[in-house]
Design a protein around this motif. Structure first.
Motif, PDB file in Angstrom:
ATOM      1  N   GLN A 115      -3.167 -24.979   5.870  1.00  0.00           N
ATOM      2  CA  GLN A 115      -2.574 -23.900   5.085  1.00  0.00           C
ATOM      3  C   GLN A 115      -3.639 -23.368   4.129  1.00  0.00           C
ATOM      4  O   GLN A 115      -4.315 -24.136   3.454  1.00  0.00           O
ATOM      5  CB  GLN A 115      -1.400 -24.510   4.298  1.00  0.00           C
ATOM      6  CG  GLN A 115      -0.684 -23.581   3.367  1.00  0.00           C
ATOM      7  CD  GLN A 115       0.457 -24.319   2.658  1.00  0.00           C
ATOM      8  OE1 GLN A 115       0.774 -25.469   2.986  1.00  0.00           O
ATOM      9  NE2 GLN A 115       1.056 -23.679   1.693  1.00  0.00           N
ATOM     10  N   LYS A 116      -3.814 -22.057   4.106  1.00  0.00           N
ATOM     11  CA  LYS A 116      -4.837 -21.451   3.251  1.00  0.00           C
ATOM     12  C   LYS A 116      -4.198 -20.919   1.968  1.00  0.00           C
ATOM     13  O   LYS A 116      -3.149 -20.282   2.017  1.00  0.00           O
ATOM     14  CB  LYS A 116      -5.531 -20.305   3.992  1.00  0.00           C
ATOM     15  CG  LYS A 116      -6.338 -20.775   5.192  1.00  0.00           C
ATOM     16  CD  LYS A 116      -6.908 -19.610   5.979  1.00  0.00           C
ATOM     17  CE  LYS A 116      -7.587 -20.096   7.242  1.00  0.00           C
ATOM     18  NZ  LYS A 116      -8.006 -18.976   8.099  1.00  0.00           N
ATOM     19  N   VAL A 117      -4.862 -21.213   0.855  1.00  0.00           N
ATOM     20  CA  VAL A 117      -4.358 -20.787  -0.456  1.00  0.00           C
ATOM     21  C   VAL A 117      -5.517 -20.160  -1.230  1.00  0.00           C
ATOM     22  O   VAL A 117      -6.540 -20.815  -1.437  1.00  0.00           O
ATOM     23  CB  VAL A 117      -3.789 -21.991  -1.248  1.00  0.00           C
ATOM     24  CG1 VAL A 117      -3.348 -21.558  -2.644  1.00  0.00           C
ATOM     25  CG2 VAL A 117      -2.639 -22.648  -0.483  1.00  0.00           C
ATOM     26  N   PRO A 118      -5.391 -18.900  -1.653  1.00  0.00           N
ATOM     27  CA  PRO A 118      -6.489 -18.272  -2.400  1.00  0.00           C
ATOM     28  C   PRO A 118      -6.637 -18.877  -3.789  1.00  0.00           C
ATOM     29  O   PRO A 118      -5.665 -19.338  -4.375  1.00  0.00           O
ATOM     30  CB  PRO A 118      -6.062 -16.800  -2.490  1.00  0.00           C
ATOM     31  CG  PRO A 118      -4.581 -16.804  -2.313  1.00  0.00           C
ATOM     32  CD  PRO A 118      -4.249 -17.987  -1.461  1.00  0.00           C
ATOM     33  N   PHE A 119      -7.866 -18.871  -4.289  1.00  0.00           N
ATOM     34  CA  PHE A 119      -8.084 -19.338  -5.658  1.00  0.00           C
ATOM     35  C   PHE A 119      -9.075 -18.418  -6.357  1.00  0.00           C
ATOM     36  O   PHE A 119      -9.832 -17.683  -5.734  1.00  0.00           O
ATOM     37  CB  PHE A 119      -8.573 -20.801  -5.698  1.00  0.00           C
ATOM     38  CG  PHE A 119      -9.966 -21.018  -5.160  1.00  0.00           C
ATOM     39  CD1 PHE A 119     -11.092 -20.797  -5.954  1.00  0.00           C
ATOM     40  CD2 PHE A 119     -10.153 -21.455  -3.851  1.00  0.00           C
ATOM     41  CE1 PHE A 119     -12.375 -21.007  -5.464  1.00  0.00           C
ATOM     42  CE2 PHE A 119     -11.442 -21.662  -3.344  1.00  0.00           C
ATOM     43  CZ  PHE A 119     -12.545 -21.437  -4.151  1.00  0.00           C
ATOM     44  N   ARG A 120      -9.057 -18.481  -7.701  1.00  0.00           N
ATOM     45  CA  ARG A 120      -9.977 -17.706  -8.524  1.00  0.00           C
ATOM     46  C   ARG A 120     -10.672 -18.653  -9.491  1.00  0.00           C
ATOM     47  O   ARG A 120     -10.042 -19.525 -10.070  1.00  0.00           O
ATOM     48  CB  ARG A 120      -9.206 -16.627  -9.297  1.00  0.00           C
ATOM     49  CG  ARG A 120     -10.069 -15.748 -10.201  1.00  0.00           C
ATOM     50  CD  ARG A 120      -9.212 -14.718 -10.934  1.00  0.00           C
ATOM     51  NE  ARG A 120      -8.628 -13.760 -10.018  1.00  0.00           N
ATOM     52  CZ  ARG A 120      -9.257 -12.665  -9.557  1.00  0.00           C
ATOM     53  NH1 ARG A 120     -10.496 -12.410  -9.949  1.00  0.00           N
ATOM     54  NH2 ARG A 120      -8.660 -11.841  -8.741  1.00  0.00           N
ATOM     55  N   ASN A 121     -11.975 -18.490  -9.645  1.00  0.00           N
ATOM     56  CA  ASN A 121     -12.751 -19.300 -10.590  1.00  0.00           C
ATOM     57  C   ASN A 121     -12.793 -18.629 -11.961  1.00  0.00           C
ATOM     58  O   ASN A 121     -12.478 -17.447 -12.102  1.00  0.00           O
ATOM     59  CB  ASN A 121     -14.183 -19.487 -10.076  1.00  0.00           C
ATOM     60  CG  ASN A 121     -14.215 -20.330  -8.817  1.00  0.00           C
ATOM     61  OD1 ASN A 121     -13.618 -21.395  -8.769  1.00  0.00           O
ATOM     62  ND2 ASN A 121     -14.913 -19.862  -7.799  1.00  0.00           N
ATOM     63  N   GLY A 122     -13.248 -19.395 -12.939  1.00  0.00           N
ATOM     64  CA  GLY A 122     -13.322 -18.889 -14.313  1.00  0.00           C
ATOM     65  C   GLY A 122     -14.254 -17.708 -14.464  1.00  0.00           C
ATOM     66  O   GLY A 122     -14.079 -16.876 -15.361  1.00  0.00           O
ATOM     67  N   ASP A 123     -15.270 -17.605 -13.589  1.00  0.00           N
ATOM     68  CA  ASP A 123     -16.223 -16.490 -13.699  1.00  0.00           C
ATOM     69  C   ASP A 123     -15.761 -15.262 -12.921  1.00  0.00           C
ATOM     70  O   ASP A 123     -16.489 -14.286 -12.788  1.00  0.00           O
ATOM     71  CB  ASP A 123     -17.611 -16.932 -13.218  1.00  0.00           C
ATOM     72  CG  ASP A 123     -17.617 -17.331 -11.748  1.00  0.00           C
ATOM     73  OD1 ASP A 123     -16.543 -17.257 -11.095  1.00  0.00           O
ATOM     74  OD2 ASP A 123     -18.686 -17.721 -11.241  1.00  0.00           O
ATOM     75  N   GLY A 124     -14.537 -15.336 -12.387  1.00  0.00           N
ATOM     76  CA  GLY A 124     -13.984 -14.180 -11.675  1.00  0.00           C
ATOM     77  C   GLY A 124     -14.190 -14.217 -10.178  1.00  0.00           C
ATOM     78  O   GLY A 124     -13.574 -13.428  -9.443  1.00  0.00           O
ATOM     79  N   THR A 125     -15.067 -15.095  -9.687  1.00  0.00           N
ATOM     80  CA  THR A 125     -15.253 -15.188  -8.228  1.00  0.00           C
ATOM     81  C   THR A 125     -14.010 -15.800  -7.604  1.00  0.00           C
ATOM     82  O   THR A 125     -13.247 -16.523  -8.247  1.00  0.00           O
ATOM     83  CB  THR A 125     -16.487 -16.044  -7.877  1.00  0.00           C
ATOM     84  OG1 THR A 125     -16.341 -17.339  -8.481  1.00  0.00           O
ATOM     85  CG2 THR A 125     -17.773 -15.400  -8.374  1.00  0.00           C
ATOM     86  N   THR A 126     -13.814 -15.497  -6.331  1.00  0.00           N
ATOM     87  CA  THR A 126     -12.619 -15.976  -5.633  1.00  0.00           C
ATOM     88  C   THR A 126     -13.018 -16.702  -4.354  1.00  0.00           C
ATOM     89  O   THR A 126     -14.158 -16.602  -3.892  1.00  0.00           O
ATOM     90  CB  THR A 126     -11.684 -14.809  -5.269  1.00  0.00           C
ATOM     91  OG1 THR A 126     -12.403 -13.887  -4.436  1.00  0.00           O
ATOM     92  CG2 THR A 126     -11.183 -14.089  -6.517  1.00  0.00           C
ATOM     93  N   GLY A 127     -12.082 -17.421  -3.804  1.00  0.00           N
ATOM     94  CA  GLY A 127     -12.310 -18.122  -2.547  1.00  0.00           C
ATOM     95  C   GLY A 127     -10.993 -18.537  -1.932  1.00  0.00           C
ATOM     96  O   GLY A 127      -9.920 -18.143  -2.409  1.00  0.00           O
ATOM     97  N   THR A 128     -11.081 -19.360  -0.888  1.00  0.00           N
ATOM     98  CA  THR A 128      -9.883 -19.827  -0.202  1.00  0.00           C
ATOM     99  C   THR A 128      -9.926 -21.338  -0.080  1.00  0.00           C
ATOM    100  O   THR A 128     -10.919 -21.903   0.394  1.00  0.00           O
ATOM    101  CB  THR A 128      -9.778 -19.205   1.210  1.00  0.00           C
ATOM    102  OG1 THR A 128      -9.773 -17.785   1.086  1.00  0.00           O
ATOM    103  CG2 THR A 128      -8.504 -19.647   1.912  1.00  0.00           C
ATOM    104  N   ASP A 129      -8.871 -21.976  -0.525  1.00  0.00           N
ATOM    105  CA  ASP A 129      -8.717 -23.423  -0.369  1.00  0.00           C
ATOM    106  C   ASP A 129      -7.923 -23.716   0.899  1.00  0.00           C
ATOM    107  O   ASP A 129      -7.058 -22.919   1.300  1.00  0.00           O
ATOM    108  CB  ASP A 129      -7.951 -24.004  -1.559  1.00  0.00           C
ATOM    109  CG  ASP A 129      -8.858 -24.455  -2.683  1.00  0.00           C
ATOM    110  OD1 ASP A 129     -10.047 -24.728  -2.412  1.00  0.00           O
ATOM    111  OD2 ASP A 129      -8.376 -24.537  -3.827  1.00  0.00           O
ATOM    112  N   VAL A 130      -8.196 -24.868   1.484  1.00  0.00           N
ATOM    113  CA  VAL A 130      -7.441 -25.305   2.659  1.00  0.00           C
ATOM    114  C   VAL A 130      -6.717 -26.599   2.329  1.00  0.00           C
ATOM    115  O   VAL A 130      -7.325 -27.563   1.857  1.00  0.00           O
ATOM    116  CB  VAL A 130      -8.369 -25.509   3.875  1.00  0.00           C
ATOM    117  CG1 VAL A 130      -7.567 -25.989   5.075  1.00  0.00           C
ATOM    118  CG2 VAL A 130      -9.108 -24.217   4.200  1.00  0.00           C
TER     119      VAL A 130
END
Length: 280
Positions: free
Chosen positions: A157-172
């Protein structure tokens, strides 16, 4: 004061105090505390690195057994943010471990230890438990593509995330309802439910990160294959062991989480690696 019925006073008392202290100093210390003592003090430190969806507590059964055998054990956090970050973090930790080290990786950590151990002479053996073991230039995706996909790949299952510096990614993550069947089928449903709730996600980028080093090419390798593994194809685990010319390959009737369901078998393989390093 009286010792064995003899009265001692003044300077005699002081002399006795010195004598008692002198006697105490010759009491032998425990061999493990004395660097120059017995072979017990030459035991390597065992560093245990967990894989995706887990944390260091997944090694608890193994840690307990190794400690009972007199080994120093470190089970550090694997940050699960991708090969560049995870291997650099582990490499920096390994540089702080004194003396010979046996480095053990479960699952995704097989990739991390392969890169992190490169150039660290203290690491005398690599132990792969239900692990991924890419070569330089290979990723999890390219290596696992050699064999039919494991059932776990359909339970993610993929869940988007955002870091403190504004960058984003996808967690699995693993879909909680599917974790027992695809990841840990030889644990109880209750254990699997707790694992599902406490799982730590891995960054999606980790699946395509390519290794820049493969320490298994020049260090002794020990491999445990779980022949009921539904997260990594057991055929891939066997292929990796042959390619790495593993000194020992053990195959057990286990799910992907052999370190939890079969901690003694996992410990035994680590002890084989540790004993070999002590005799070389």
């Amino acid at each position: 004061m009286t010792v064995s019925g003899i009265l001692i006073s003044g300077k005699g008392r002081l002399a006795l105090g010195v004598a008692v202290l002198s006697a105490l100093t010759v009491i032998p210390t425990h061999a493990a505390d004395d660097p120059g003592a017995t072979p017990a003090s030459q035991k390597p430190t065992v560093v245990l690195v967990h894989g995706a969806f887990a944390d260091g507590s997944s090694w608890n059964g193994v840690v307990q057994r190794l400690q009972q055998d007199g080994y120093q054990v470190v089970a550090p956090p694997n940050t699960l943010r991708g090969i560049p970050q995870d291997s650099t973090y582990l490499n920096s930790l390994l540089k702080t471990v004194k003396g010979p080290t046996v480095l053990v990786g479960h699952s995704y950590a097989g990739e991390v230890i392969s890169q992190a151990a490169a150039g660290i002479d203290n690491v005398k053996a690599l132990v792969y438990i239900n692990a991924i073991m890419p070569d330089k230039g290979e990723s999890f995706a390219s290596l696992s593509g050699k064999y039919p996909a494991a059932p776990l790949t359909k339970a993610l299952q993929k869940v988007p995330f955002r870091n403190g510096d504004g960058t984003t990614g996808t967690d699995v993550y693993i879909q909680p309802a599917k974790l027992h069947a695809t990841f840990a089928q030889d644990l109880s449903q209750q254990q699997a439910s707790v694992m599902a709730s406490t799982q730590r996600p891995i960054a999606l980028s980790a699946f395509t990160d390519k290794l820049t080093e493969a320490a298994w090419r020049d260090k002794p390798v020990y491999v445990l294959v779980g022949n009921q593994d539904r997260a990594i194809n057991p055929s891939l685990e066997r292929y990796e062991a042959k390619r790495a010319h593993a000194r020992k390959t053990v195959e057990i009737n286990s799910s992907h989480v052999s370190l939890i369901s079969h901690p003694q078998a996992v410990t035994d393989l680590i002890l084989d690696a540790a004993n070999d390093t002590s005799h070389h």
